[in-house]
Design an enzyme around this catalytic site. Structure first.
Site, mmCIF file in Angstrom:
data_model
loop_
_atom_site.group_PDB
_atom_site.id
_atom_site.type_symbol
_atom_site.label_atom_id
_atom_site.label_comp_id
_atom_site.label_asym_id
_atom_site.label_seq_id
_atom_site.Cartn_x
_atom_site.Cartn_y
_atom_site.Cartn_z
ATOM 1 N N ASP A 170 -8.589 13.142 -3.286
ATOM 2 C CA ASP A 170 -9.682 13.651 -2.475
ATOM 3 C C ASP A 170 -9.328 13.511 -0.992
ATOM 4 O OD1 ASP A 170 -12.137 14.636 -1.710
ATOM 5 O OD2 ASP A 170 -13.191 12.725 -1.976
ATOM 6 N N SER A 218 -11.791 5.223 -0.659
ATOM 7 C CA SER A 218 -12.236 4.995 -2.030
ATOM 8 C C SER A 218 -11.898 3.560 -2.393
ATOM 9 C CB SER A 218 -11.569 6.013 -2.976
ATOM 10 O OG SER A 218 -12.033 5.856 -4.290
ATOM 11 N N HIS A 235 -16.423 6.418 -1.566
ATOM 12 C CA HIS A 235 -16.775 6.546 -2.980
ATOM 13 C C HIS A 235 -17.356 5.223 -3.477
ATOM 14 C CE1 HIS A 235 -13.367 9.754 -3.389
ATOM 15 N NE2 HIS A 235 -14.426 10.217 -2.756
#
Length: 352
Positions: free
Chosen positions: A287, A165, A191
């Protein structure tokens, strides 16, 4: 008292500004920093790591909300709420801000404090759930770090899955080109806002000596090819015994993310079992923890990027804290740690 949410506020100083911070603090939200211009906002976001950025559309030092685009290009997935006037909406500023990667827009009207707080709380990621006693007992204890000076024994790797991310694009550019020659399929969740996936694919294509593509629905995951999840779609793995396919899904976001690392890791573990090697790169949030647990439960292995070299040690740190990391690896050593677990390409085996 409102649940603790770390917020960074960007607006003009009084007497022309200051109302956003006051409204949030009156409702009990924690304003961890304020910025008075676009440059200050970008620097403070990287330094203070807020859960949500709340910024005025007319922030000084930027051509409209162009700072949102720069924030996203840096790999940040911090939630962004832009506050503007009805005139901003008419002039198309709202449309520009959302296209640049803002998560939400609020048209400011008198007495809108309650709506401001509601929007911030809706954007803020939920706190990590405390593990139950049964789950804590089920988690494996952390393994000591390995020294990847030689090939690591274990089940043969048939599929490499990678997730990141905040800071992930640069980490991918350090990791992936150094994995050549590739002998297995690689599936990646990063992401990113929709408009930046193609740019990352193009950068990786220029850097890597093997193909890098945006994953397609119901397509073969080919050995020696990197498949990057498109924005807004979960990337799932189907198949078995070394023959895998990608499936793109629209199920609900997980951890406010779609694509989500948990979905990729979980489905990869189901398809490839002990043949999965998962790599968790720098990123904000949690996540990947549940997906990493599925990888470990299936007999696969998980490598987590080290804290000192991570822009945000959220995703890898959560995996390490859960005891799911086979090894915690500095980014500079990650290519070697991955290669020592990968089978040699057929040509290399034949020549050896």
């Amino acid at each position: 008292m409102t649940a603790a949410v770390r917020v960074l506020v960007a607006e003009r100083p009084p007497p022309h500004g200051g109302s956003l911070r006051e409204a949030l603090e009156r409702r009990g939200l924690e304003v961890v920093a304020t910025a008075q211009g676009a440059r200050d906002l970008l620097a403070a976001t990287a330094r203070r790591r807020p859960a949500v950025v709340v910024a005025r559309a007319d922030l000084p030092g930027s051509d409209g909300p162009a700072w949102v685009r720069r924030l996203r290009e840096a790999g940040s997935v911090t939630r962004v709420l832009v506050v503007g006037s009805p005139d901003d909406v008419r002039r198309g500023v709202r449309r520009t801000a959302l296209a640049a990667g803002a998560d939400d827009w609020l048209t400011a009207v008198p007495g809108a404090d309650h709506e401001l707080v509601r929007r911030v709380l809706a954007l803020a990621p939920p706190p990590p759930a405390a593990p139950t006693a049964a789950a804590a007992l089920a988690l494996p204890s952390p393994l000591p770090p390995l020294r990847p000076a030689r090939a690591v024994t274990g089940p043969p790797v048939r599929l490499l899955v990678v997730a990141g991310s905040t800071g992930g694009p640069e980490a991918l550019l350090d990791l992936l080109p150094a994995l050549a020659p590739l002998s297995v399929p690689v599936a990646v969740v990063q992401h990113l806002p929709e408009h930046h996936v193609g740019r990352l694919v193009a950068r990786l294509q220029r850097a890597c000596p093997f193909p890098v593509v945006e994953a397609a629905h119901d397509a073969a995951l080919l050995p020696g090819v990197v498949h990057l999840a498109p924005a807004g779609r979960h990337l799932e793995v189907t198949g078995s015994r070394g023959r895998y396919r990608s499936r793109l899904g629209l199920r609900a976001p997980e951890h406010h993310a779609r694509p989500a690392a948990d979905v990729l890791f979980r489905t990869a573990a189901s398809a490839a079992g002990s043949g999965v090697l998962a790599v968790v790169l720098t990123g904000m949030g949690h996540d990947g923890v549940r997906g990493a647990a599925a990888v470990v439960a299936s007999g696969g292995r998980v490598l987590a990027q080290g804290e000192a070299c991570s822009v945000v040690w959220g995703m890898p740190g959560a995996v390490v804290a859960a005891g799911l990391a086979t090894e915690v690896v500095p980014l500079r050593s990650m290519p070697l740690a991955v290669r020592t677990r990968m089978p040699l390409p057929a040509r290399a085996r034949a020549s050896g």
